[in-house]
Design a protein around this motif. Structure first.
Motif, PDB file in Angstrom:
ATOM      1  N   LEU A  43      94.507   8.792 105.048  1.00 44.64           N
ATOM      2  CA  LEU A  43      93.959   7.544 105.586  1.00 44.64           C
ATOM      3  C   LEU A  43      92.651   7.202 104.878  1.00 44.64           C
ATOM      4  N   ALA A  44      91.788   8.191 104.656  1.00 41.00           N
ATOM      5  CA  ALA A  44      90.517   7.953 103.955  1.00 41.00           C
ATOM      6  C   ALA A  44      90.771   7.392 102.560  1.00 41.00           C
ATOM      7  N   ILE A  45      91.739   7.944 101.873  1.00 41.23           N
ATOM      8  CA  ILE A  45      92.074   7.469 100.525  1.00 41.23           C
ATOM      9  C   ILE A  45      92.609   6.041 100.587  1.00 41.23           C
ATOM     10  N   ASP A  46      93.451   5.747 101.568  1.00 41.84           N
ATOM     11  CA  ASP A  46      93.971   4.380 101.727  1.00 41.84           C
ATOM     12  C   ASP A  46      92.841   3.387 102.007  1.00 41.84           C
ATOM     13  N   VAL A  47      91.890   3.794 102.856  1.00 42.57           N
ATOM     14  CA  VAL A  47      90.737   2.932 103.166  1.00 42.57           C
ATOM     15  C   VAL A  47      89.957   2.636 101.897  1.00 42.57           C
ATOM     16  N   ARG A  48      89.648   3.676 101.127  1.00 41.66           N
ATOM     17  CA  ARG A  48      88.884   3.479  99.886  1.00 41.66           C
ATOM     18  C   ARG A  48      89.630   2.589  98.901  1.00 41.66           C
ATOM     19  N   ARG A  49      90.921   2.794  98.770  1.00 39.71           N
ATOM     20  CA  ARG A  49      91.712   1.994  97.830  1.00 39.71           C
ATOM     21  C   ARG A  49      91.728   0.522  98.267  1.00 39.71           C
ATOM     22  N   SER A  50      91.954   0.273  99.546  1.00 41.28           N
ATOM     23  CA  SER A  50      92.020  -1.095 100.041  1.00 41.28           C
ATOM     24  C   SER A  50      90.682  -1.815  99.888  1.00 41.28           C
ATOM     25  N   ILE A  51      89.614  -1.162 100.284  1.00 47.09           N
ATOM     26  CA  ILE A  51      88.292  -1.784 100.186  1.00 47.09           C
ATOM     27  C   ILE A  51      87.881  -1.951  98.728  1.00 47.09           C
ATOM     28  N   SER A  98      82.727  12.843  93.935  1.00 44.84           N
ATOM     29  CA  SER A  98      83.398  11.825  93.127  1.00 44.84           C
ATOM     30  C   SER A  98      84.593  11.217  93.856  1.00 44.84           C
ATOM     31  N   SER A  99      85.174  11.943  94.798  1.00 42.50           N
ATOM     32  CA  SER A  99      86.327  11.423  95.537  1.00 42.50           C
ATOM     33  C   SER A  99      85.937  10.274  96.450  1.00 42.50           C
ATOM     34  N   GLY A 100      84.679  10.257  96.902  1.00 46.79           N
ATOM     35  CA  GLY A 100      84.219   9.213  97.806  1.00 46.79           C
ATOM     36  C   GLY A 100      84.557   9.457  99.257  1.00 46.79           C
ATOM     37  N   TRP A 101      85.151  10.581  99.573  1.00 45.26           N
ATOM     38  CA  TRP A 101      85.448  10.935 100.958  1.00 45.26           C
ATOM     39  C   TRP A 101      85.110  12.399 101.162  1.00 45.26           C
ATOM     40  N   ALA A 102      84.863  12.765 102.411  1.00 51.36           N
ATOM     41  CA  ALA A 102      84.572  14.161 102.738  1.00 51.36           C
ATOM     42  C   ALA A 102      84.960  14.433 104.182  1.00 51.36           C
ATOM     43  N   LEU A 103      85.407  15.649 104.403  1.00 47.80           N
ATOM     44  CA  LEU A 103      85.653  16.137 105.761  1.00 47.80           C
ATOM     45  C   LEU A 103      84.351  16.677 106.325  1.00 47.80           C
ATOM     46  N   HIS A 104      84.218  16.640 107.627  1.00 44.01           N
ATOM     47  CA  HIS A 104      83.042  17.226 108.266  1.00 44.01           C
ATOM     48  C   HIS A 104      82.910  18.682 107.865  1.00 44.01           C
ATOM     49  N   ALA A 105      81.694  19.103 107.599  1.00 47.30           N
ATOM     50  CA  ALA A 105      81.418  20.503 107.265  1.00 47.30           C
ATOM     51  C   ALA A 105      80.298  20.998 108.164  1.00 47.30           C
ATOM     52  N   GLU A 106      80.424  22.226 108.619  1.00 46.33           N
ATOM     53  CA  GLU A 106      79.355  22.813 109.428  1.00 46.33           C
ATOM     54  C   GLU A 106      78.049  22.750 108.650  1.00 46.33           C
ATOM     55  N   GLY A 107      76.937  22.536 109.356  1.00 45.34           N
ATOM     56  CA  GLY A 107      75.639  22.451 108.713  1.00 45.34           C
ATOM     57  C   GLY A 107      75.223  21.014 108.454  1.00 45.34           C
ATOM     58  N   ALA A 108      76.174  20.092 108.497  1.00 50.95           N
ATOM     59  CA  ALA A 108      75.846  18.689 108.267  1.00 50.95           C
ATOM     60  C   ALA A 108      75.312  18.038 109.537  1.00 50.95           C
ATOM     61  N   ASP A 109      75.430  18.724 110.678  1.00 49.00           N
ATOM     62  CA  ASP A 109      75.059  18.128 111.959  1.00 49.00           C
ATOM     63  C   ASP A 109      73.581  17.773 112.081  1.00 49.00           C
ATOM     64  N   LYS A 110      72.703  18.607 111.575  1.00 51.12           N
ATOM     65  CA  LYS A 110      71.264  18.349 111.731  1.00 51.12           C
ATOM     66  C   LYS A 110      70.885  17.019 111.109  1.00 51.12           C
ATOM     67  N   ALA A 111      71.318  16.793 109.859  1.00 49.48           N
ATOM     68  CA  ALA A 111      70.996  15.542 109.178  1.00 49.48           C
ATOM     69  C   ALA A 111      71.634  14.355 109.890  1.00 49.48           C
ATOM     70  N   SER A 112      72.875  14.493 110.344  1.00 43.05           N
ATOM     71  CA  SER A 112      73.537  13.376 110.999  1.00 43.05           C
ATOM     72  C   SER A 112      72.914  13.087 112.362  1.00 43.05           C
ATOM     73  N   ARG A 113      72.434  14.111 113.088  1.00 42.35           N
ATOM     74  CA  ARG A 113      71.719  13.887 114.354  1.00 42.35           C
ATOM     75  C   ARG A 113      70.456  13.087 114.111  1.00 42.35           C
ATOM     76  N   GLU A 114      69.727  13.445 113.054  1.00 41.62           N
ATOM     77  CA  GLU A 114      68.503  12.719 112.728  1.00 41.62           C
ATOM     78  C   GLU A 114      68.808  11.271 112.363  1.00 41.62           C
ATOM     79  N   GLU A 115      69.857  11.056 111.581  1.00 43.04           N
ATOM     80  CA  GLU A 115      70.224   9.694 111.197  1.00 43.04           C
ATOM     81  C   GLU A 115      70.675   8.889 112.404  1.00 43.04           C
ATOM     82  N   LEU A 116      71.473   9.480 113.275  1.00 39.75           N
ATOM     83  CA  LEU A 116      71.926   8.793 114.468  1.00 39.75           C
ATOM     84  C   LEU A 116      70.738   8.411 115.344  1.00 39.75           C
ATOM     85  N   GLY A 117      69.761   9.306 115.477  1.00 44.70           N
ATOM     86  CA  GLY A 117      68.553   9.007 116.230  1.00 44.70           C
ATOM     87  C   GLY A 117      67.762   7.876 115.598  1.00 44.70           C
ATOM     88  N   LEU A 118      67.676   7.883 114.271  1.00 44.79           N
ATOM     89  CA  LEU A 118      66.973   6.825 113.562  1.00 44.79           C
ATOM     90  C   LEU A 118      67.663   5.481 113.767  1.00 44.79           C
TER      91      LEU A 118
END
Length: 129
Positions: A43-51, A98-118
């Motif tokens: 689905l992520a690849i389809d989204v990127r291709r369509s957009i 380079s793929s333009g997509w990524a699955l959630h990875a452990e350790g990414a939560d701290k940065a995303s919590r800060e961004e969500l708060g911002l």
């Protein structure tokens, strides 16, 4: 441009999917029934291709790209806030790949919590003028 992106996302959506605009140029696709990470990646690849297909504006070709972060339930969480936070973190990782997509990875939560708060704080500031 945003209307066209929205139209393209809706064209990809299945009956039970939900498309939401989260920010100025941020969209979310809630896709219940995606059974595997492989299906989510497809689905992520389809989204990127369509957009990424050409847009025509005033006779000019315009190209845009998308970065897609993927979070799945129940592996990455079950509540919407956790899933959005983890998808945002995955999107940050997608910007580095380079793929333009990524699955959630452990350790990414701290940065995303800060961004969500911002984002929350900025929206409140805008509303308060």
């Amino acid at each position: 441009m945003l209307r066209e992106v929205s139209r393209r996302l809706r064209a990809l959506a299945r009956g039970q999917d939900t498309i939401a605009r989260l920010g100025s140029d941020e969209f979310a696709v809630l896709a219940p029934g995606i059974a595997t990470a492989e299906d989510a990646i497809a689905l992520a690849i389809d989204v990127r291709r369509s957009i990424g297909e050409v847009y025509w504006a005033g006779g000019n070709a315009v190209y845009v790209s998308a970065r897609v972060g993927v979070a799945t339930s129940p592996a990455d969480g079950v509540d919407p806030e956790t899933l959005v936070r983890r998808a945002i973190g995955a999107t940050e990782q997608a910007k580095l790949q380079s793929s333009g997509w990524a699955l959630h990875a452990e350790g990414a939560d701290k940065a995303s919590r800060e961004e969500l708060g911002l984002v929350r704080d900025l929206r409140a500031a805008i509303e308060a003028d």
